[in-house]
Design an enzyme around this catalytic site. Structure first.
Site, short mmCIF file in Angstrom:
data_model
loop_
_atom_site.label_atom_id
_atom_site.label_comp_id
_atom_site.label_asym_id
_atom_site.label_seq_id
_atom_site.Cartn_x
_atom_site.Cartn_y
_atom_site.Cartn_z
N ILE A 124 0.92 -1.13 0.10
CA ILE A 124 -0.04 -0.04 0.01
C ILE A 124 0.85 1.41 -0.02
CG2 ILE A 124 -2.12 1.27 1.08
CD1 ILE A 124 -2.68 -1.62 0.31
N LYS A 125 0.68 2.10 -0.95
CA LYS A 125 1.41 3.12 -1.17
C LYS A 125 0.88 4.40 -0.39
CE LYS A 125 4.30 4.61 -5.03
NZ LYS A 125 4.23 4.94 -6.39
N ILE A 126 1.50 5.17 0.37
CA ILE A 126 0.91 5.94 1.34
C ILE A 126 1.72 7.30 1.27
CG2 ILE A 126 0.43 6.47 3.88
CD1 ILE A 126 -0.95 4.01 3.49
#
Ligand code: E4P
Length: 216
Positions: free
Chosen positions: A82-84
């Site tokens: 998950i890119k945050i």
């Protein structure tokens, strides 16, 4: 150094994967928007091609929303990362997701201080954007040197891996590997350029020409 491909284009991913040089994929909302297809079907196709970490980005800007999106996307596959975004709410989400065993990639990192914070919060990966730093007259590669030096200090116990992002040309890749970055995420066009050497083309042409003279 691992090589990820920085694209959401299925043909590019399939081609590079067939070359045997791809360890993972990174996408972002801009790359996905270029494809004109729905997000989930793009990610499903990527998952069916590449067996490695696939970064997909949240679009919420509050930690609650990010965690909700992340929990949904993490169900798609164990390979989902998950890119945050590198904002305080983002790191709050990283901490929560890390505790749940969900892999994260902190994106839009432009300074060493941001990279230290992301590692402290427990990010699996951190993505410094070197090309965009070069664009504004900074030395993007210098933050990779500093981050590698800091992350490898065993006293700190950081487990975060550095993904060199916003790669614009083959020299960025060479420098990243020399410095010891864990990963470079590279656009398809740059991977193609990495193959090229005029002496390879000239040499192959001559071998094929000479082979025609071999007596059968
Ligand atoms: C990385 O994760 C980003 O998707 C990407 O490298 C950004 O690159 P750009 O600066 O070329 O848009």
């Amino acid at each position: 150094m691992k090589i990820f491909i920085d694209t959401a284009n299925i043909d590019e991913i399939r081609t590079a994967n067939e070359w045997g040089v791809i360890d993972g994929v990174t996408t972002n909302p801009t790359l996905v928007s270029k494809e004109g297809k729905d997000f989930k079907s793009i990610v499903d196709q990527i998952l069916s091609i590449v067996d490695g970490p696939i970064s997909v980005e949240v679009i919420s800007t509050d930690s609650k929303g990010m965690v909700k999106e992340a929990l949904e996307m993490a169900k798609w596959s164990e390979n989902i990362v998950i890119k945050i975004p590198m904002i305080p709410e983002g790191l709050k989400a990283v901490k929560i997701l890390n505790e749940k065993g969900i892999k994260t990639n902190v994106t839009l990192v432009f300074s060493v201080n941001q990279a230290i914070l992301a590692a402290k919060a427990g990010a699996t990966y951190v993505s410094p954007f070197i090309g965009r730093l070069d664009d504004i007259g900074h030395d993007g590669m210098q933050i990779i040197r500093d981050m590698v030096q800091i992350y490898k200090n065993e006293k700190y116990g950081f487990k975060t891996e550095i993904i060199v992002a916003s790669v614009r040309h083959p020299l960025h890749v060479v420098e990243s590997a020399k410095i010891g970055a864990h990963v470079a995420t590279i656009p398809f066009s740059v991977i193609e350029k990495m193959f090229k050497h005029p002496l390879t083309d000239i040499g192959l042409e001559k071998f094929l020409k000479d082979w025609k003279k071999v007596v059968e």
